[in-house]
Write an enzyme that holds these catalytic residues in place. Structure first.
Site, short mmCIF file in Angstrom:
data_model
loop_
_atom_site.label_atom_id
_atom_site.label_comp_id
_atom_site.label_asym_id
_atom_site.label_seq_id
_atom_site.Cartn_x
_atom_site.Cartn_y
_atom_site.Cartn_z
CE LYS A 27 -4.65 -63.73 15.90
NZ LYS A 27 -4.12 -62.33 16.32
CB SER A 28 -2.23 -59.79 10.27
OG SER A 28 -1.70 -60.46 11.37
N GLY A 100 -5.37 -57.87 20.74
CA GLY A 100 -4.40 -56.69 20.54
C GLY A 100 -4.40 -55.97 19.19
NE ARG A 128 -1.01 -58.32 24.60
CZ ARG A 128 -1.11 -58.39 23.15
NH1 ARG A 128 -2.35 -58.95 22.75
NH2 ARG A 128 -0.04 -58.51 22.21
CG ASP A 321 2.06 -63.76 16.31
OD1 ASP A 321 2.56 -63.09 17.34
OD2 ASP A 321 1.43 -63.30 15.51
CE LYS A 348 4.22 -60.40 20.18
NZ LYS A 348 3.60 -59.32 19.39
NE ARG A 352 1.97 -66.04 22.69
CZ ARG A 352 1.31 -65.20 21.63
NH1 ARG A 352 2.17 -64.97 20.86
NH2 ARG A 352 -0.05 -65.38 21.73
#
Ligand code: S3P
Length: 440
Positions: A27-28, A100, A128, A321, A348, A352
């Site tokens: 994803k990043s 985010g 956030r 993560d 997050k 979490r």
């Protein structure tokens, strides 16, 4: 929560995971590939792009700013870069859903444009914290308004010439670092970011791949504004953060043997491997190779007995993560697992620490949350209903808990799994998990 409530139900545990799956794109790296490809001169081809909602939100934002992007077709994109100064004003506010990374990285690019933009998102995103990026951007000369709590929507006023800064980050955050480096591309002079500890370095690696000089060493990363990016082809490796669920699933269930292929093993991302190995997991890396600037391997995990540990604080940013999945490993380990120095987990996609503690308690596991961590004592997991609070990684972590539960685990509010791992349920089936999805 997205349009529809999706509930995942995992049949009572006892099964093992077996087989081989290819993990979807990182994803990043997918976000960064679209961003830098759009801002480059020339055509960038991307393979292995994650067609999840989060990177798709980034892609749609650049389309809205006039970048022609073909695809995605089975992870293949063709991005017709417009150069650093070629973006056009979007016709309306950019809606970035749950992402985010999109908001924080884009704010660095958009603070330097000649036009105004507004960035907004879903209920989770609009809660956030954004001051971590807006404050240093403002000190570079940007003009950005947030809500009175420092959350989105962000209203960015264009037409400001940014100045380079030397910024010491209070927490190790790749999103803050990347935002400032992206803004630095447009700034007068040098922009330097100092990290208190290493965070994922995909931006630095990719900038260099696009021919942009970046200096780094001793925790300081610097670049000079005013250069150009040259288009390149990008191979996105599989996301270790997605692989982590099946790594934990295999590690906690007896007789499991899974091979997760084509997974990115960048040293700034492999905290989950190191932590699981310290707990006694049987993990081997096979077929180690390079995908462009990023290391990749096939990861084999076999079931084993895990022990509770004190998680070293320096591992926290390297596994940031993966804690929802690691908490499930801790719940299945012998003895106590202690996490400290991880207050970032509270901001997050959900809180979490609290969300996982609540769910583990419902499944009969002793979990004591603290401001910056948690203490979990392994034990027999019962079944029951838990709530993911719309957090994709909480939902997938509790699906793994089902592998060891004495009766079915029902996970509520799972629609956001598709932000990072479309096809998660199909992958779980392929490895032999009895999981079903129901839409309401
Ligand atoms: C990301 C960085 C991390 C991570 C997030 C993705 C990125 O956030 O939690 O999922 O792509 O740069 P922080 O930088 O806030 O730790």
């Amino acid at each position: 929560m997205s349009e529809k409530n999706i509930v995942m139900t995992v049949a009572a545990g006892g099964s093992s995971l077996k087989g081989q799956i290819r993990i979807p794109g990182d994803k990043s790296i997918s976000h960064r590939a679209v961003m830098l490809g759009s801002l480059a001169d020339g055509v960038t081809e991307i393979h292995g792009f994650l067609e999840g909602e989060d990177p798709m939100a980034t892609l749609q934002a650049f389309r809205a700013m006039g970048v022609r992007i073909e695809g995605p077709e089975q992870g293949h994109l063709v991005v017709h870069g417009v150069g650093l100064h070629g973006l056009k004003p979007p016709p309306r506010a950019l809606f970035l859903g749950n992402s985010g990374t999109s908001v924080r990285l884009l704010s660095g690019v958009l603070a330097a444009q000649s036009f105004d933009t507004t960035l907004s998102g879903d209920d989770s995103l609009t809660g956030r914290p954004m001051r971590r990026v807006t404050e240093p951007l403002v000190s570079m000369g940007a003009r950005i308004d947030t809500s009175s709590e420092g959350t989105p929507p962000l209203k960015i006023s264009g037409g400001q010439q940014l100045q380079g800064i030397d910024y010491e980050m209070p927490v190790a955050s790749a999103q803050v670092k990347s935002c400032l480096l992206l803004a630095g591309l447009y700034a007068d002079g040098r922009t330097c970011v100092v990290e208190p500890g290493p965070s994922r370095d995909h931006t630095e690696r990719m900038l260099q791949g696009f021919g942009y000089p970046v200096e780094h060493g001793g925790g300081k990363i610097c670049l000079q504004g005013g250069g150009t990016l040259n288009a390149m082809d990008i191979e996105v490796p599989g996301d270790i953060s997605s692989a982590a669920f099946f790594m934990v699933g295999a590690a906690i269930s007896e007789c499991s043997d899974v091979l997760l292929t084509n997974v990115g093993t960048n040293p700034t991302r492999i905290g989950v491997i190191d932590i699981l190995r310290q707990m006694g997991a049987d993990i081997t890396l096979e077929n180690e190779r390079k995908a462009g600037a990023e290391p990749v391997a096939d990861i084999r995990v076999r079931g084993s007995r895990l022990q509770g540990i004190e998680i070293p604080e320096q591992q926290v940013p390297l596994a940031i993560d993966e804690f929802p999945a690691l908490f499930v490993a801790a719940a299945c380990a012998e003895g106590e697992t202690v996490l400290t120095g991880a207050s970032e987990l509270r901001v997050k996609e959900s809180d979490r620490i609290q969300t996982m503690a609540d769910g583990l308690l419902k499944l009969g596991i002793d979990a004591h949350p603290a401001e910056d961590g948690i203490v979990i004592t392994g034990g027999q997991m019962g079944g029951g209903a838990v709530d993911s609070h719309g957090d994709h990684r909480i939902a997938m972590a509790f699906a793994m808990a089902g592998l060891r539960a004495s009766s079915p685990v029902v996970i509520n509010d799972c629609a956001n799994v598709k932000t990072s791992f479309p096809g998660f349920v199909e992958c779980a089936w392929r490895l032999g998990m009895a999981v079903k999805e129901t839409a309401w």
